[in-house]
Write a protein that holds these residues in place. Structure first.
Motif, PDB file in Angstrom:
ATOM      1  N   PRO A  58     -66.902 -29.161  18.641  1.00 56.07           N
ATOM      2  CA  PRO A  58     -66.626 -28.527  17.353  1.00 56.07           C
ATOM      3  C   PRO A  58     -66.379 -29.497  16.211  1.00 56.07           C
ATOM      4  O   PRO A  58     -66.599 -29.155  15.047  1.00 56.07           O
ATOM      5  N   PHE A  59     -65.895 -30.693  16.512  1.00 53.30           N
ATOM      6  CA  PHE A  59     -65.594 -31.667  15.464  1.00 53.30           C
ATOM      7  C   PHE A  59     -66.388 -32.956  15.620  1.00 53.30           C
ATOM      8  O   PHE A  59     -66.051 -33.976  15.029  1.00 53.30           O
ATOM      9  N   GLY A  60     -67.453 -32.915  16.387  1.00 52.39           N
ATOM     10  CA  GLY A  60     -68.166 -34.130  16.707  1.00 52.39           C
ATOM     11  C   GLY A  60     -67.644 -34.720  18.005  1.00 52.39           C
ATOM     12  O   GLY A  60     -66.716 -34.195  18.626  1.00 52.39           O
ATOM     13  N   ARG A  61     -68.248 -35.827  18.424  1.00 52.16           N
ATOM     14  CA  ARG A  61     -67.934 -36.414  19.726  1.00 52.16           C
ATOM     15  C   ARG A  61     -66.977 -37.593  19.604  1.00 52.16           C
ATOM     16  O   ARG A  61     -65.958 -37.663  20.301  1.00 52.16           O
ATOM     17  N   THR A  62     -67.275 -38.531  18.710  1.00 48.34           N
ATOM     18  CA  THR A  62     -66.442 -39.723  18.539  1.00 48.34           C
ATOM     19  C   THR A  62     -65.686 -39.620  17.231  1.00 48.34           C
ATOM     20  O   THR A  62     -66.270 -39.739  16.150  1.00 48.34           O
ATOM     21  N   LEU A  63     -64.392 -39.373  17.321  1.00 48.23           N
ATOM     22  CA  LEU A  63     -63.544 -39.272  16.135  1.00 48.23           C
ATOM     23  C   LEU A  63     -62.621 -40.483  16.096  1.00 48.23           C
ATOM     24  O   LEU A  63     -62.161 -40.962  17.143  1.00 48.23           O
ATOM     25  N   CYS A  64     -62.344 -40.971  14.911  1.00 43.85           N
ATOM     26  CA  CYS A  64     -61.407 -42.085  14.744  1.00 43.85           C
ATOM     27  C   CYS A  64     -60.110 -41.579  14.134  1.00 43.85           C
ATOM     28  O   CYS A  64     -60.124 -40.857  13.131  1.00 43.85           O
ATOM     29  N   ALA A  65     -58.989 -41.934  14.750  1.00 45.86           N
ATOM     30  CA  ALA A  65     -57.674 -41.693  14.151  1.00 45.86           C
ATOM     31  C   ALA A  65     -57.451 -42.800  13.119  1.00 45.86           C
ATOM     32  O   ALA A  65     -56.865 -43.846  13.401  1.00 45.86           O
TER      33      ALA A  65
END
Length: 285
Positions: free
Chosen positions: A9-16
């Protein structure tokens, strides 16, 4: 053979993503834009702005809105207000942490999340990090919350792999590994991706782990995960908050970062040297 998992739902690789500050400690909005553009260009599908790594406890409501997001708080009413502000500012979703310090029972935890999800039209990612909040979102609570149409995902820092698998087996919640050492392991049992602190420094490498697994090259995925382990340990497992280590390394790499805000203290020179050495070793792999 390629993966057939559901689109995340929010993409695969997210960066904090860290929140860049000027030398004087003010919000560096231009720096945030430049860092965001760099992270996306290097393989991040999405960015979690002004979360724990983004120093949300020390940013003002105005700064959160200027950054587009940052809604976690221990006050349900305040969290709702911030979620509505994030929606107005253009956020694609909200990451909502368990109320901290007051240690609410599970019924109250569930009520908190439902109230936020009811108030905003944005999809909600729950943030399960009992080591910081003092309260777990128990698996049965997560299973019940999955019935809400806008509660769609979980950032998992529970360190309860069995509990996580129970929720994955019984719900359609999209799980994101919130601990970098779990990126591949959680993805292998059906997670949607990760929300990575280490991706501040090596976004392409973190993205490559999941891409290799999706392409069926599990051996390469394993090698990439193991190769980043020394940097992961230095950034998240060496006794300093990820915010401190990420900013120290980004400053050495001449990327927007700046100082941390009190009560955090900056990393010392020796720590920064060690981070850079591990980064350079990884880049040489």
């Amino acid at each position: 053979m390629t993966s057939t998992r559901k689109p995340p739902p929010f993409g695969r690789t997210l960066c904090a993503m860290i929140t860049p500050f000027t030398g004087a400690g003010a919000l560096d909005l231009d720096g945030a834009r430049r860092l965001a553009a760099h992270l996306v260009a290097e393989g991040c599908d999405g960015l979690v702005l002004n979360g724990t790594t983004g120093e949300s406890p020390t940013t003002t409501d105005e700064e959160k809105t200027r950054l587009v997001a940052g809604v976690g708080s221990a006050d349900t009413r305040h969290t709702v207000e911030l979620a509505l502000a994030a929606h107005k500012a253009g956020a694609d979703g909200v990451l909502v942490v368990t109320p901290y310090y007051s240690r609410p029972p599970q019924e109250a935890v569930a009520a908190h999340f439902r109230r936020v999800a009811d108030a905003s039209e944005l999809p909600v990612m729950l943030y399960d990090i009992p080591g910081r909040t003092g309260t777990r979102i128990e698996p049965e609570t997560l299973i019940g919350l999955a019935e809400h149409p806008r509660i769609v995902a979980v950032k998992d820092c529970s360190y309860d792999f069995l509990g996580t698998q129970k929720v994955l087996e019984r719900t359609e919640l999209a799980y994101y590994a919130g601990c970098d050492e779990h990126v591949l392991a959680l993805y292998a049992v059906g997670a949607a991706g990760c929300v990575s602190t280490v991706a501040n420094a090596v976004p392409a490498h973190i993205a490559a782990i999941l891409a290799a697994f999706d392409a069926g090259d599990t051996g390469r995925a394993r090698r990439l995960q193991l190769a980043v382990t020394p940097l992961t340990e230095a950034m998240t497992g060496a006794g300093l908050p990820g915010t401190v280590t990420a900013k120290a390394l980004l400053n050495r790499l001449n990327l927007p970062a700046g100082p941390v805000r009190a009560p955090l203290l900056p990393a010392g020179r020796q720590t920064a040297d060690g981070l850079l050495a591990r980064y350079e070793t990884l880049r040489a792999v």
